[in-house]
Design a protein around this motif. Structure first.
Motif, short mmCIF file in Angstrom:
data_model
loop_
_atom_site.label_atom_id
_atom_site.label_comp_id
_atom_site.label_asym_id
_atom_site.label_seq_id
_atom_site.Cartn_x
_atom_site.Cartn_y
_atom_site.Cartn_z
N VAL A 113 0.85 -1.19 0.00
CA VAL A 113 0.00 0.00 0.00
C VAL A 113 0.89 1.24 0.00
O VAL A 113 1.73 1.41 0.89
CB VAL A 113 -0.94 0.03 1.23
CG1 VAL A 113 -1.82 1.27 1.19
CG2 VAL A 113 -1.78 -1.24 1.28
N VAL A 114 0.71 2.08 -0.99
CA VAL A 114 1.51 3.30 -1.10
C VAL A 114 0.58 4.50 -1.26
O VAL A 114 -0.47 4.41 -1.89
CB VAL A 114 2.50 3.23 -2.27
CG1 VAL A 114 3.53 2.16 -2.06
CG2 VAL A 114 1.76 2.99 -3.58
N ASP A 115 0.97 5.60 -0.65
CA ASP A 115 0.20 6.84 -0.74
C ASP A 115 0.96 7.84 -1.60
O ASP A 115 2.12 8.16 -1.31
CB ASP A 115 -0.03 7.43 0.65
CG ASP A 115 -1.04 6.64 1.46
OD1 ASP A 115 -1.77 5.83 0.85
OD2 ASP A 115 -1.11 6.83 2.69
N ALA A 116 0.32 8.32 -2.64
CA ALA A 116 0.94 9.29 -3.54
C ALA A 116 0.17 10.61 -3.46
O ALA A 116 -1.01 10.66 -3.83
CB ALA A 116 0.94 8.77 -4.97
N PRO A 117 0.79 11.68 -3.00
CA PRO A 117 0.12 12.99 -3.00
C PRO A 117 -0.20 13.41 -4.43
O PRO A 117 0.63 13.27 -5.34
CB PRO A 117 1.15 13.93 -2.36
CG PRO A 117 2.09 13.02 -1.63
CD PRO A 117 2.15 11.76 -2.42
N ILE A 118 -1.39 13.92 -4.65
CA ILE A 118 -1.80 14.37 -5.98
C ILE A 118 -2.57 15.67 -5.86
O ILE A 118 -2.98 16.07 -4.76
CB ILE A 118 -2.69 13.33 -6.70
CG1 ILE A 118 -3.96 13.04 -5.87
CG2 ILE A 118 -1.92 12.05 -6.99
CD1 ILE A 118 -4.99 12.19 -6.61
N GLU A 119 -2.77 16.33 -6.98
CA GLU A 119 -3.66 17.49 -7.09
C GLU A 119 -4.64 17.18 -8.20
O GLU A 119 -4.34 17.35 -9.38
CB GLU A 119 -2.86 18.76 -7.39
CG GLU A 119 -2.10 19.33 -6.21
CD GLU A 119 -3.02 19.87 -5.12
OE1 GLU A 119 -4.19 20.20 -5.45
OE2 GLU A 119 -2.60 19.94 -3.96
N LEU A 120 -5.81 16.69 -7.83
CA LEU A 120 -6.83 16.29 -8.80
C LEU A 120 -8.15 16.97 -8.46
O LEU A 120 -8.70 16.74 -7.38
CB LEU A 120 -7.01 14.78 -8.79
CG LEU A 120 -8.19 14.22 -9.61
CD1 LEU A 120 -8.06 14.58 -11.08
CD2 LEU A 120 -8.31 12.71 -9.43
N THR A 121 -8.63 17.81 -9.35
CA THR A 121 -9.93 18.45 -9.18
C THR A 121 -10.89 17.85 -10.20
O THR A 121 -10.77 18.09 -11.40
CB THR A 121 -9.85 19.97 -9.38
OG1 THR A 121 -8.92 20.52 -8.42
CG2 THR A 121 -11.23 20.61 -9.18
N VAL A 122 -11.80 17.02 -9.73
CA VAL A 122 -12.76 16.36 -10.60
C VAL A 122 -13.87 17.34 -10.96
O VAL A 122 -14.50 17.94 -10.08
CB VAL A 122 -13.35 15.11 -9.92
CG1 VAL A 122 -14.43 14.48 -10.80
CG2 VAL A 122 -12.25 14.10 -9.63
N GLN A 123 -14.09 17.50 -12.25
CA GLN A 123 -15.12 18.41 -12.74
C GLN A 123 -16.32 17.63 -13.25
O GLN A 123 -16.19 16.47 -13.67
CB GLN A 123 -14.55 19.29 -13.85
CG GLN A 123 -13.37 20.14 -13.42
CD GLN A 123 -12.78 20.96 -14.55
OE1 GLN A 123 -13.09 20.72 -15.72
NE2 GLN A 123 -11.93 21.90 -14.21
N GLU A 124 -17.48 18.26 -13.21
CA GLU A 124 -18.70 17.61 -13.66
C GLU A 124 -18.58 17.20 -15.12
O GLU A 124 -18.21 18.01 -15.98
CB GLU A 124 -19.90 18.53 -13.47
CG GLU A 124 -21.22 17.86 -13.80
CD GLU A 124 -22.41 18.75 -13.48
OE1 GLU A 124 -23.56 18.27 -13.60
OE2 GLU A 124 -22.20 19.92 -13.11
N ASP A 125 -18.86 15.92 -15.39
CA ASP A 125 -18.79 15.34 -16.73
C ASP A 125 -17.37 15.39 -17.31
O ASP A 125 -17.18 15.17 -18.51
CB ASP A 125 -19.75 16.05 -17.70
CG ASP A 125 -21.21 15.88 -17.29
OD1 ASP A 125 -21.53 14.83 -16.72
OD2 ASP A 125 -22.00 16.81 -17.52
N GLY A 126 -16.38 15.67 -16.48
CA GLY A 126 -14.99 15.70 -16.95
C GLY A 126 -14.41 14.30 -17.00
O GLY A 126 -14.93 13.35 -16.42
#
Length: 213
Positions: A162-175
């Motif tokens: 199990v590994v944790d990777a920091p991310i920057e993900l902004t999920v947009q509607e219908d994206g």
């Protein structure tokens, strides 16, 4: 009497339309989603490239492994699952299973491991659980003391890694959004034990890269 029946009919019709309208409002005001997929690749042209905000080495700080991308030929099979964690700490699994895919070593091809509809919002962590990683080498891989290895080389996970990777993900509607796991296979394969034909989970972790596209 006829007037009463007409009145009842009108009221009933209006009630149907009102209920239909409420249903549309509930649907329109319900949960908004976007699509997120986890993609596996071993593209040497993309490794450790791009803005720092969109890519992160799973291992964090530490020495980078290096190897000639052309020193190994074959495929790598990965079995893993991904959980996204939003800024409030809520976990969102992309799959309830442990899917597996194979990609070509040091090539631009990729394979989709998971795909799911995810609630819109900002996600700051990808928790990836690897349950199997193995390479099938079709040509000799030069490792320590010039020994060449062909055939199967496995990452010695011991138990699910199990590994944790920091991310920057902004999920947009219908994206449509992609979380890319770049294996950098040539790097960790170069550290394979020529007798056991295994690679330590620590070595594997230090080479793998995660980025958002």
């Amino acid at each position: 009497m006829d007037m009463s029946r007409s009145t009842i009919t009108v009221i009933a019709v209006m009630a149907v339309f009102m209920l239909a309208g409420c249903g549309q409002e509930l649907t329109a005001g319900g949960q908004r989603d976007g699509e997120v997929s986890t993609v596996v690749t071993d593209d040497p042209n993309e490794s450790q490239a791009g803005p720092a905000a969109t890519r992160n080495l799973i291992s964090g700080p530490g020495a980078q492994l290096t190897a000639d991308p052309g020193s190994a030929e074959g495929t790598v099979e990965v079995e893993a699952t991904t959980v996204l964690v939003d800024e409030s700490g809520r976990e969102v699994p992309l799959s309830s299973l442990a899917p597996s895919v194979s990609v070509t070593i040091a090539a631009a091809d990729s394979a989709t491991l998971e795909r799911s509809e995810v609630r819109v919002g900002r996600y700051t962590l990808a928790r990836i659980t690897f349950t199997r990683v193995k390479a099938d080498l079709t040509t000799g891989l030069a490792v320590a003391a010039g020994v060449e290895i062909t055939g199967t080389v496995r990452v010695d996970l011991g138990q699910p890694l199990v590994v944790d990777a920091p991310i920057e993900l902004t999920v947009q509607e219908d994206g449509r959004h992609q979380l890319v796991i770049d294996l950098n296979a040539s790097a960790w394969l170069a550290a394979a034990d020529p007798v056991l034909r295994t690679v330590s989970s620590t070595t594997f972790r230090s080479a793998v890269e995660v980025r958002v596209e």
